[in-house]
Design an enzyme around this catalytic site. Structure first.
Site, PDB file in Angstrom:
ATOM      1  N   ILE A   1      -7.507  13.202  -4.519  1.00 25.96           N
ATOM      2  CA  ILE A   1      -6.842  12.184  -3.702  1.00 25.96           C
ATOM      3  C   ILE A   1      -7.429  12.168  -2.301  1.00 25.96           C
ATOM      4  O   ILE A   1      -7.374  13.167  -1.580  1.00 25.96           O
ATOM      5  CB  ILE A   1      -5.317  12.429  -3.629  1.00 25.96           C
TER       6      ILE A   1
ATOM      7  N   ASN B   1      -7.475   6.521  -1.668  1.00 27.79           N
ATOM      8  CA  ASN B   1      -6.346   6.120  -0.835  1.00 27.79           C
ATOM      9  C   ASN B   1      -6.717   6.016   0.641  1.00 27.79           C
ATOM     10  O   ASN B   1      -6.084   5.276   1.392  1.00 27.79           O
ATOM     11  CB  ASN B   1      -5.205   7.132  -1.021  1.00 27.79           C
TER      12      ASN B   1
ATOM     13  N   TYR C   1     -10.304  -5.662   7.469  1.00 29.25           N
ATOM     14  CA  TYR C   1      -9.441  -4.992   6.490  1.00 29.25           C
ATOM     15  C   TYR C   1      -9.279  -5.847   5.237  1.00 29.25           C
ATOM     16  O   TYR C   1      -9.415  -5.356   4.106  1.00 29.25           O
ATOM     17  CB  TYR C   1      -8.084  -4.706   7.124  1.00 29.25           C
TER      18      TYR C   1
ATOM     19  N   LYS D   1     -10.621  -4.771   1.425  1.00 29.45           N
ATOM     20  CA  LYS D   1      -9.711  -4.643   0.281  1.00 29.45           C
ATOM     21  C   LYS D   1     -10.014  -5.673  -0.807  1.00 29.45           C
ATOM     22  O   LYS D   1      -9.876  -5.386  -2.001  1.00 29.45           O
ATOM     23  CB  LYS D   1      -8.266  -4.764   0.753  1.00 29.45           C
TER      24      LYS D   1
ATOM     25  N   THR E   1       4.330   3.884   7.467  1.00 27.40           N
ATOM     26  CA  THR E   1       3.378   4.958   7.753  1.00 27.40           C
ATOM     27  C   THR E   1       2.811   4.780   9.158  1.00 27.40           C
ATOM     28  O   THR E   1       3.152   3.847   9.875  1.00 27.40           O
ATOM     29  CB  THR E   1       2.212   4.931   6.742  1.00 27.40           C
TER      30      THR E   1
END
Length: 245
Positions: A8, A80, A147, A151, A180
């Site tokens: 991860i 991630n 961004y 993605k 977050t």
């Protein structure tokens, strides 16, 4: 005996950390990757690595896979790690920051996937790749051009490698809007750079953000589904939770 192993990235905070923690509590082997190992890392395996140093990725994957037992039954790569920077209109963004964004959000995951597939090509273990995407890869957001582009690229790359590899199941999953550090940074943006700032401030004030704990739980449930290998490559965890297994 540990049957499942997870590699991860971005494991030091946010959903990466919580996902790792919950998997370790369930008895799975987790190898965390991030620049800095957190003091409260719950497992035994962690590699400190800067994923923007692309020349080190092949070796990093070799080191991670080298920590797996030879009789492991399932290996899952989770891409991630990512960055929201730079926040700003495309014509105002710094070129170095745009380049860094694409490297971390797209190029590094591409190389990690390639190394994972290549180095496990002779392994009998079941192989899965879970790429953490975003709704921003599927909808335009003013101020997030880098961004969004990264993605969107990750989504399409995921479709390509899923088509190329019959023995590797790949999904690119949007995890929803999560409370977050990335969201905190978004809320500190200037309206000139991010015209949708008020909407994201309202998400927080109205309690509409998911917690990292809950999101990690949903992602674990996704991987545990008996029909995981039949899931669409491009998906959203918020829609998936209502689908019947």
């Amino acid at each position: 005996m540990t049957k499942e192993a997870y590699i991860i990235t971005g494991a030091s905070k946010g959903i990466g950390y919580e996902w790792s923690k919950q998997l370790i509590e369930k008895g799975h082997l987790v190898i965390g990757l991030a620049r800095t190992q957190p003091e409260n890392w719950p497992g035994e395996h962690f590699l400190s690595v800067d994923l923007t140093q692309l020349e080190a990725i092949e070796k990093t994957m070799e080191q991670a896979l080298g920590q797996l037992p030879t009789d492991i039954e399932q290996v899952v790569l989770v891409n991630n790690a990512g960055t929201i920077d730079p926040i700003g209109l495309a014509h105002t963004n710094d070129s170095a920051e745009v380049s860094q964004s694409i490297v971390l959000n797209l190029t590094a995951p591409m190389l990690l996937c390639g190394a994972f597939i290549n180095q496990l090509k002779n392994s009998p273990a079941e192989k899965r790749i879970i790429n953490i995407s975003s709704g921003a890869g599927r909808k335009a957001y003013e101020g997030w051009s880098a961004y969004c582009a990264g993605k969107a690229g990750l989504d399409h790359f995921s479709s390509c490698i899923d088509a190329e590899n019959e023995d590797v199941k790949v999904v690119s999953v949007a995890p929803g809007i999560i409370d977050t550090g990335m969201q905190e940074k978004i809320r500190q943006s200037d309206a000139t750079d991010f015209p949708l700032i008020e909407k994201f401030l309202d998400y927080k004030e109205s309690g509409l953000l998911s917690s990292p704990e809950e999101t990690a739980r949903l992602l674990i449930e996704m991987n545990e589904r008996t029909d995981f290998n039949e899931l669409p490559t491009i998906l959203d965890i918020r829609n998936l939770s209502t689908e019947k297994e």
